[in-house]
Design an enzyme around this catalytic site. Structure first.
Site, PDB file in Angstrom:
ATOM      1  CE1 TYR A 151      -4.181   2.124   0.656  1.00  0.00           C
ATOM      2  CE2 TYR A 151      -2.735   3.102   2.441  1.00  0.00           C
ATOM      3  CZ  TYR A 151      -3.773   2.926   1.790  1.00  0.00           C
ATOM      4  OH  TYR A 151      -4.817   4.066   1.648  1.00  0.00           O
ATOM      5  CE  LYS A 155      -3.694   5.118  -1.449  1.00  0.00           C
ATOM      6  NZ  LYS A 155      -4.654   5.551  -2.565  1.00  0.00           N
TER       7      LYS A 155
HETATM    8  P1  NAP Z   1     -13.449   2.325   0.747  1.00  0.00           P
HETATM    9  O1  NAP Z   1     -14.426   2.881   1.894  1.00  0.00           O
HETATM   10  O2  NAP Z   1     -12.709   0.868   0.929  1.00  0.00           O
HETATM   11  O3  NAP Z   1     -13.732   2.398  -0.806  1.00  0.00           O
HETATM   12  C1  NAP Z   1     -12.955   2.125  -1.839  1.00  0.00           C
HETATM   13  C2  NAP Z   1     -13.607   2.392  -2.913  1.00  0.00           C
HETATM   14  O4  NAP Z   1     -12.789   2.216  -4.167  1.00  0.00           O
HETATM   15  C3  NAP Z   1     -14.853   1.976  -3.182  1.00  0.00           C
HETATM   16  O5  NAP Z   1     -15.806   2.603  -3.914  1.00  0.00           O
HETATM   17  C4  NAP Z   1     -14.578   0.602  -4.216  1.00  0.00           C
HETATM   18  O6  NAP Z   1     -15.589   0.260  -5.140  1.00  0.00           O
HETATM   19  C5  NAP Z   1     -13.535   1.255  -5.182  1.00  0.00           C
HETATM   20  N1  NAP Z   1     -12.677   0.371  -5.820  1.00  0.00           N
HETATM   21  C6  NAP Z   1     -11.844  -0.527  -5.195  1.00  0.00           C
HETATM   22  N2  NAP Z   1     -11.224  -1.227  -6.131  1.00  0.00           N
HETATM   23  C7  NAP Z   1     -11.654  -0.700  -7.433  1.00  0.00           C
HETATM   24  C8  NAP Z   1     -11.370  -1.113  -8.497  1.00  0.00           C
HETATM   25  N3  NAP Z   1     -10.563  -1.995  -9.061  1.00  0.00           N
HETATM   26  N4  NAP Z   1     -11.863  -0.104  -9.761  1.00  0.00           N
HETATM   27  C9  NAP Z   1     -12.698   0.801  -9.450  1.00  0.00           C
HETATM   28  N5  NAP Z   1     -12.969   1.254  -8.208  1.00  0.00           N
HETATM   29  C10 NAP Z   1     -12.446   0.305  -7.240  1.00  0.00           C
HETATM   30  O7  NAP Z   1     -11.973   3.147   1.026  1.00  0.00           O
HETATM   31  P2  NAP Z   1     -11.875   4.757   1.405  1.00  0.00           P
HETATM   32  O8  NAP Z   1     -11.516   4.735   2.933  1.00  0.00           O
HETATM   33  O9  NAP Z   1     -12.988   5.438   1.148  1.00  0.00           O
HETATM   34  O10 NAP Z   1     -10.643   5.234   0.639  1.00  0.00           O
HETATM   35  C11 NAP Z   1     -10.676   5.919  -0.518  1.00  0.00           C
HETATM   36  C12 NAP Z   1      -9.366   6.382  -0.877  1.00  0.00           C
HETATM   37  O11 NAP Z   1      -8.795   6.845  -0.267  1.00  0.00           O
HETATM   38  C13 NAP Z   1      -8.484   4.974  -1.283  1.00  0.00           C
HETATM   39  O12 NAP Z   1      -7.413   5.308  -2.334  1.00  0.00           O
HETATM   40  C14 NAP Z   1      -7.685   5.044   0.043  1.00  0.00           C
HETATM   41  O13 NAP Z   1      -6.593   4.162  -0.246  1.00  0.00           O
HETATM   42  C15 NAP Z   1      -7.345   6.394   0.207  1.00  0.00           C
HETATM   43  N6  NAP Z   1      -7.104   6.595   1.857  1.00  0.00           N
HETATM   44  C16 NAP Z   1      -8.036   6.393   2.660  1.00  0.00           C
HETATM   45  C17 NAP Z   1      -7.661   6.569   3.900  1.00  0.00           C
HETATM   46  C18 NAP Z   1      -8.386   6.201   5.200  1.00  0.00           C
HETATM   47  O14 NAP Z   1      -8.339   6.514   6.288  1.00  0.00           O
HETATM   48  N7  NAP Z   1      -9.797   5.765   4.914  1.00  0.00           N
HETATM   49  C19 NAP Z   1      -6.443   7.180   4.505  1.00  0.00           C
HETATM   50  C20 NAP Z   1      -5.851   7.496   3.384  1.00  0.00           C
HETATM   51  C21 NAP Z   1      -5.857   7.261   2.032  1.00  0.00           C
HETATM   52  P3  NAP Z   1     -16.773  -0.848  -4.713  1.00  0.00           P
HETATM   53  O15 NAP Z   1     -17.563  -0.382  -3.620  1.00  0.00           O
HETATM   54  O16 NAP Z   1     -17.244  -1.249  -5.891  1.00  0.00           O
HETATM   55  O17 NAP Z   1     -15.819  -1.818  -4.194  1.00  0.00           O
END
Ligand code: NAP
Length: 243
Positions: A151, A155
């Site tokens: 990861y 990133k």
């Molecule tokens: P999440 O709730 O797990 O949602 C992930 C999203 O990505 C879902 O809409 C999922 O769609 C979509 N996705 C996954 N694989 C995909 C693919 N192959 N093609 C198209 N869509 C895909 O994640 P989140 O926490 O909201 O995170 C969103 C972003 O922020 C990510 O890039 C994550 O790495 C980053 N981020 C998150 C955090 C945190 O604390 N949450 C911190 C830093 C960075 P489906 O519903 O169809 O699976």
């Protein structure tokens, strides 16, 4: 209404941060293309937004799927002026236990997916001589994290990609920036231990975990006309956790 009638593409819009970003754009007048792996997931968000939002199923790690997505968006909604690369996955495990597929899946979705979407949107943005690309990275890409080598690498790669795209497309009126969120309350952080969450609350000067809206505010700024002279940069949205 900074984005009145602009076409905005948000990947990973079915839930969490992506859904928060899609909602924030819709509130400011954008026509949002909501992208997720399943039609049902994308539709759930699109249906909740203002008229003009559309749902698209796409696997961002698959070249053909991404090419089809952007052709369809162009045909049905018009030229996107904003692309938010938010789709992401994690497959956390210690290095010695990490399987090739844990590495490949995370790099393919998070990093290759971001590249594929940027490549697919670039031609139309260059023609329009305007575009805003915002890539969602992570503080883990800046600082590393035990159990997240795949990861963190994906990133960190986004920062290099962001700076290169900024240099390559800057003269065409296109900016490319990144956001590095800290701990944001979504499905992705749901499985964290209470101990870890307490640590974040105690350590971050903001005294809380972040919300999707916290990230969305920064995304909308980088996607707006006001940020025209900012490119190749990263805004950290972590409540001060990494200070
Ligand atoms: P999440 O709730 O797990 O949602 C992930 C999203 O990505 C879902 O809409 C999922 O769609 C979509 N996705 C996954 N694989 C995909 C693919 N192959 N093609 C198209 N869509 C895909 O994640 P989140 O926490 O909201 O995170 C969103 C972003 O922020 C990510 O890039 C994550 O790495 C980053 N981020 C998150 C955090 C945190 O604390 N949450 C911190 C830093 C960075 P489906 O519903 O169809 O699976």
């Amino acid at each position: 209404m900074r984005f009145q009638d602009q076409v905005v593409v948000v990947t990973g819009a079915s839930r969490g941060i992506g859904r928060g970003i899609a909602e924030a754009f819709a509130k400011e007048g954008a026509k949002v293309a909501c992208v997720a792996t399943s039609e049902a997931g994308a539709k759930a968000t699109a249906d909740a937004l203002a008229d003009g939002a559309k749902a698209y199923a796409c696997d961002v790690s698959n070249t053909e799927s991404v090419e089809n997505l952007f052709n369809q968006i162009q045909e049905e909604m018009g030229t996107p002026s904003v692309l938010v690369n938010n789709a992401g996955v994690a497959r956390d495990t210690l290095l010695l236990r990490m399987k090739d597929e844990d590495w490949d899946t995370v790099l393919n979705v998070n990093l290759k997916g971001t590249f594929l979407c940027i490549r697919a949107v670039t031609r139309s943005m260059m023609k329009a001589r305007y575009g805003r690309i915002v890539n969602i990275s992570s503080i883990v890409g800046q600082h590393g994290q035990a159990g997240q080598a795949n990861y963190a690498a994906s990133k960190a790669g986004i920062f290099g990609l962001t700076m290169s795209v900024a240099k390559e497309l800057g003269s065409r009126g296109i900016t490319c920036n990144a956001i590095a969120p800290g701990f944001i309350q979504t499905d992705m952080t749901e499985s964290l231990s209470e101990e870890m969450k307490e640590h974040v609350v105690k350590t971050a000067p903001a005294g809380r975990l972040g919300s999707p809206e916290d990230v969305a505010s920064a995304v909308l700024f980088l996607a707006s006309q006001e940020s025209a002279y900012i490119t190749g940069q990263t805004i950290t949205v972590d409540g001060g956790l990494t200070l």
